[in-house]
Design a protein around this motif. Structure first.
Motif, PDB file in Angstrom:
ATOM      1  N   ASP A  83      -8.083   0.753  -3.189  1.00  0.00           N
ATOM      2  CA  ASP A  83      -6.646   0.592  -2.966  1.00  0.00           C
ATOM      3  C   ASP A  83      -5.841   0.994  -4.195  1.00  0.00           C
ATOM      4  O   ASP A  83      -4.783   1.622  -4.075  1.00  0.00           O
ATOM      5  CB  ASP A  83      -6.340  -0.861  -2.579  1.00  0.00           C
ATOM      6  CG  ASP A  83      -6.998  -1.259  -1.271  1.00  0.00           C
ATOM      7  OD1 ASP A  83      -6.791  -0.547  -0.268  1.00  0.00           O
ATOM      8  OD2 ASP A  83      -7.721  -2.262  -1.258  1.00  0.00           O
ATOM      9  N   ILE A  84      -6.338   0.646  -5.376  1.00  0.00           N
ATOM     10  CA  ILE A  84      -5.635   1.012  -6.613  1.00  0.00           C
ATOM     11  C   ILE A  84      -5.602   2.528  -6.763  1.00  0.00           C
ATOM     12  O   ILE A  84      -4.567   3.115  -7.103  1.00  0.00           O
ATOM     13  CB  ILE A  84      -6.289   0.330  -7.825  1.00  0.00           C
ATOM     14  CG1 ILE A  84      -6.056  -1.188  -7.765  1.00  0.00           C
ATOM     15  CG2 ILE A  84      -5.730   0.899  -9.124  1.00  0.00           C
ATOM     16  CD1 ILE A  84      -6.886  -1.986  -8.760  1.00  0.00           C
ATOM     17  N   GLU A  85      -6.720   3.167  -6.509  1.00  0.00           N
ATOM     18  CA  GLU A  85      -6.792   4.628  -6.611  1.00  0.00           C
ATOM     19  C   GLU A  85      -5.824   5.296  -5.626  1.00  0.00           C
ATOM     20  O   GLU A  85      -5.068   6.206  -5.997  1.00  0.00           O
ATOM     21  CB  GLU A  85      -8.230   5.088  -6.341  1.00  0.00           C
ATOM     22  CG  GLU A  85      -8.415   6.590  -6.272  1.00  0.00           C
ATOM     23  CD  GLU A  85      -8.143   7.316  -7.577  1.00  0.00           C
ATOM     24  OE1 GLU A  85      -7.754   8.499  -7.514  1.00  0.00           O
ATOM     25  OE2 GLU A  85      -8.302   6.706  -8.659  1.00  0.00           O
ATOM     26  N   GLU A  96     -11.018  -5.542  -9.830  1.00  0.00           N
ATOM     27  CA  GLU A  96     -11.213  -4.090  -9.795  1.00  0.00           C
ATOM     28  C   GLU A  96     -12.262  -3.703  -8.763  1.00  0.00           C
ATOM     29  O   GLU A  96     -12.121  -2.690  -8.057  1.00  0.00           O
ATOM     30  CB  GLU A  96     -11.631  -3.581 -11.176  1.00  0.00           C
ATOM     31  CG  GLU A  96     -10.505  -3.524 -12.179  1.00  0.00           C
ATOM     32  CD  GLU A  96     -10.958  -2.953 -13.499  1.00  0.00           C
ATOM     33  OE1 GLU A  96     -10.628  -1.790 -13.778  1.00  0.00           O
ATOM     34  OE2 GLU A  96     -11.634  -3.678 -14.256  1.00  0.00           O
ATOM     35  N   GLN A  97     -13.318  -4.508  -8.654  1.00  0.00           N
ATOM     36  CA  GLN A  97     -14.377  -4.196  -7.693  1.00  0.00           C
ATOM     37  C   GLN A  97     -13.846  -4.257  -6.258  1.00  0.00           C
ATOM     38  O   GLN A  97     -14.171  -3.401  -5.426  1.00  0.00           O
ATOM     39  CB  GLN A  97     -15.537  -5.163  -7.873  1.00  0.00           C
ATOM     40  CG  GLN A  97     -16.744  -4.849  -6.984  1.00  0.00           C
ATOM     41  CD  GLN A  97     -17.930  -5.749  -7.276  1.00  0.00           C
ATOM     42  OE1 GLN A  97     -17.817  -6.737  -7.992  1.00  0.00           O
ATOM     43  NE2 GLN A  97     -19.088  -5.414  -6.725  1.00  0.00           N
ATOM     44  N   THR A 110       0.839  -1.185   0.000  1.00  0.00           N
ATOM     45  CA  THR A 110       0.000   0.000   0.000  1.00  0.00           C
ATOM     46  C   THR A 110       0.882   1.246   0.000  1.00  0.00           C
ATOM     47  O   THR A 110       1.734   1.410   0.873  1.00  0.00           O
ATOM     48  CB  THR A 110      -1.008   0.021   1.163  1.00  0.00           C
ATOM     49  OG1 THR A 110      -1.599   1.321   1.253  1.00  0.00           O
ATOM     50  CG2 THR A 110      -0.383  -0.341   2.489  1.00  0.00           C
ATOM     51  N   THR A 111       0.674   2.084  -1.017  1.00  0.00           N
ATOM     52  CA  THR A 111       1.508   3.281  -1.217  1.00  0.00           C
ATOM     53  C   THR A 111       0.675   4.556  -1.113  1.00  0.00           C
ATOM     54  O   THR A 111       0.996   5.565  -1.718  1.00  0.00           O
ATOM     55  CB  THR A 111       2.182   3.217  -2.604  1.00  0.00           C
ATOM     56  OG1 THR A 111       1.161   3.218  -3.635  1.00  0.00           O
ATOM     57  CG2 THR A 111       3.035   1.976  -2.745  1.00  0.00           C
ATOM     58  N   ALA A 143      -4.582   8.212 -14.952  1.00  0.00           N
ATOM     59  CA  ALA A 143      -5.344   7.142 -15.607  1.00  0.00           C
ATOM     60  C   ALA A 143      -4.423   6.031 -16.080  1.00  0.00           C
ATOM     61  O   ALA A 143      -4.737   4.839 -15.953  1.00  0.00           O
ATOM     62  CB  ALA A 143      -6.149   7.708 -16.777  1.00  0.00           C
ATOM     63  N   GLN A 144      -3.266   6.409 -16.615  1.00  0.00           N
ATOM     64  CA  GLN A 144      -2.286   5.432 -17.063  1.00  0.00           C
ATOM     65  C   GLN A 144      -1.807   4.571 -15.902  1.00  0.00           C
ATOM     66  O   GLN A 144      -1.680   3.346 -16.019  1.00  0.00           O
ATOM     67  CB  GLN A 144      -1.099   6.163 -17.701  1.00  0.00           C
ATOM     68  CG  GLN A 144       0.072   5.267 -18.085  1.00  0.00           C
ATOM     69  CD  GLN A 144      -0.219   4.365 -19.270  1.00  0.00           C
ATOM     70  OE1 GLN A 144      -1.116   4.660 -20.062  1.00  0.00           O
ATOM     71  NE2 GLN A 144       0.518   3.265 -19.380  1.00  0.00           N
ATOM     72  N   LEU A 145      -1.560   5.212 -14.763  1.00  0.00           N
ATOM     73  CA  LEU A 145      -1.038   4.494 -13.603  1.00  0.00           C
ATOM     74  C   LEU A 145      -2.101   3.570 -13.000  1.00  0.00           C
ATOM     75  O   LEU A 145      -1.799   2.427 -12.627  1.00  0.00           O
ATOM     76  CB  LEU A 145      -0.530   5.489 -12.558  1.00  0.00           C
ATOM     77  CG  LEU A 145       0.242   4.937 -11.354  1.00  0.00           C
ATOM     78  CD1 LEU A 145       1.334   3.971 -11.777  1.00  0.00           C
ATOM     79  CD2 LEU A 145       0.822   6.092 -10.537  1.00  0.00           C
TER      80      LEU A 145
END
Length: 307
Positions: free
Chosen positions: A293-295, A287-288, A194-195, A260-262
């Protein structure tokens, strides 16, 4: 509520079941909470006490791994209900527990006031005389069971992990990544770093993971979520992904819409690794489960890139 060796795993109810944990450690009739979720989690924390046979006056400590709100947002409300407890927190985080106004303002700038009120509730200050600053090596004595605080930057500069030598485990907050039980397969747990904003530092995160592993624990207890073993493999996975994520951030930095790319490249990374791990539910399901976390990982990597 699962428990082993006096360690009780509490689902704080934040976001979804199995997303955000707090822990209750019980020794000789005394208790210590490690992390606490949000204001909305307080009834669950008190219910965990009841289930463990403890009264609120038998809780001596609330130990925070760091002051991000999914870990510490409910600290003030919970402390108000624990008459004997002291709050233990990294020296850099103490002032935010005593006066949470900057913590609220910073999070509100990201999420907005309405979301903050709904998801976390207003932050309640903790009286300064009840706050203990835990520098590296600080020992919390829980009825003779010693819980040692370890300075572990990388995810946040105000982060500690808590080593429980009695049980040979470490409560890792966010420094040993995220491991949700929905991604478990026959190969064991799945993990990712987690970043999230704003203090990610890859070199420090690598060093903190090495330091924890050197203590030779039999298990880790990350906040997201629950007890994990097979630590050598998981640590190797974290190190590999930290480097990969840094590389993806550097590549995305040349694009006009780097965010968006990242987000897309991080999703591809995790989906590829999950498939290799034997998780077959597909990218849409991933993704769901991981969209938040991705965001946040993308945002944190961008802050690091700009710095």
């Amino acid at each position: 509520m699962q428990s082993t060796q006096g360690i009780h795993t509490i689902d704080t109810g934040f976001v979804r079941p199995g997303f955000d944990a707090a822990y209750l450690v019980v020794e000789n009739g005394r208790g210590a909470f490690i992390d606490c979720g949000t204001n909305h989690s307080v009834p669950r924390m008190l219910a965990a006490l009841d289930a463990a046979g403890l009264a609120v006056a038998e809780v001596d400590w609330l130990i925070l791994t760091h002051v991000h709100l999914d870990h510490a947002g409910g600290a003030g409300e919970l402390m108000a209900r624990l008459p004997q407890a002291q709050l233990v927190v990294h020296p850099r985080g103490a002032r935010h527990m005593i006066d949470p106004s900057k913590l609220w303002a910073g999070a509100s700038a990201v999420y907005g006031e309405a979301v903050m009120e709904r998801e976390y509730g207003r932050l309640r200050p903790v009286p300064a005389e009840r706050v203990v600053e835990a520098g590296d090596g600080h020992v919390v004595d829980l009825a003779g069971r010693l819980l040692r605080c370890i300075d572990t930057p990388g995810h946040a500069r105000h982060h500690i992990a808590i080593h429980d030598a009695h049980a040979q485990v470490i409560f890792t907050g966010d420094v040993f990544g995220l491991s949700y039980r929905e991604f478990d397969t026959a190969k064991g747990p799945f993990i990712l770093p987690t970043t999230s904003p704003v203090q990610f530092d890859p070199d420090e995160l690598h060093a903190s993971i090495h330091r924890l592993l050197a203590l030779q624990p039999v298990a880790m207890y990350p906040t997201h979520f629950g007890r994990i073993e097979d630590l050598q493999r998981l640590a190797a996975d974290l190190h590999e992904q930290i480097d990969a994520m840094v590389g993806l951030a550097q590549e995305a930095g040349v694009h006009a819409d780097r965010h968006a790319q990242l987000v897309d490249s991080l999703t591809n990374l995790y989906a590829t690794r999950a498939l290799a791990h034997g998780w077959t539910k597909g990218r849409a399901a991933l993704e769901q489960l991981l969209h938040m976390d991705i965001e946040l990982n993308a945002q944190g990597l961008e802050v690091w890139l700009d710095r």
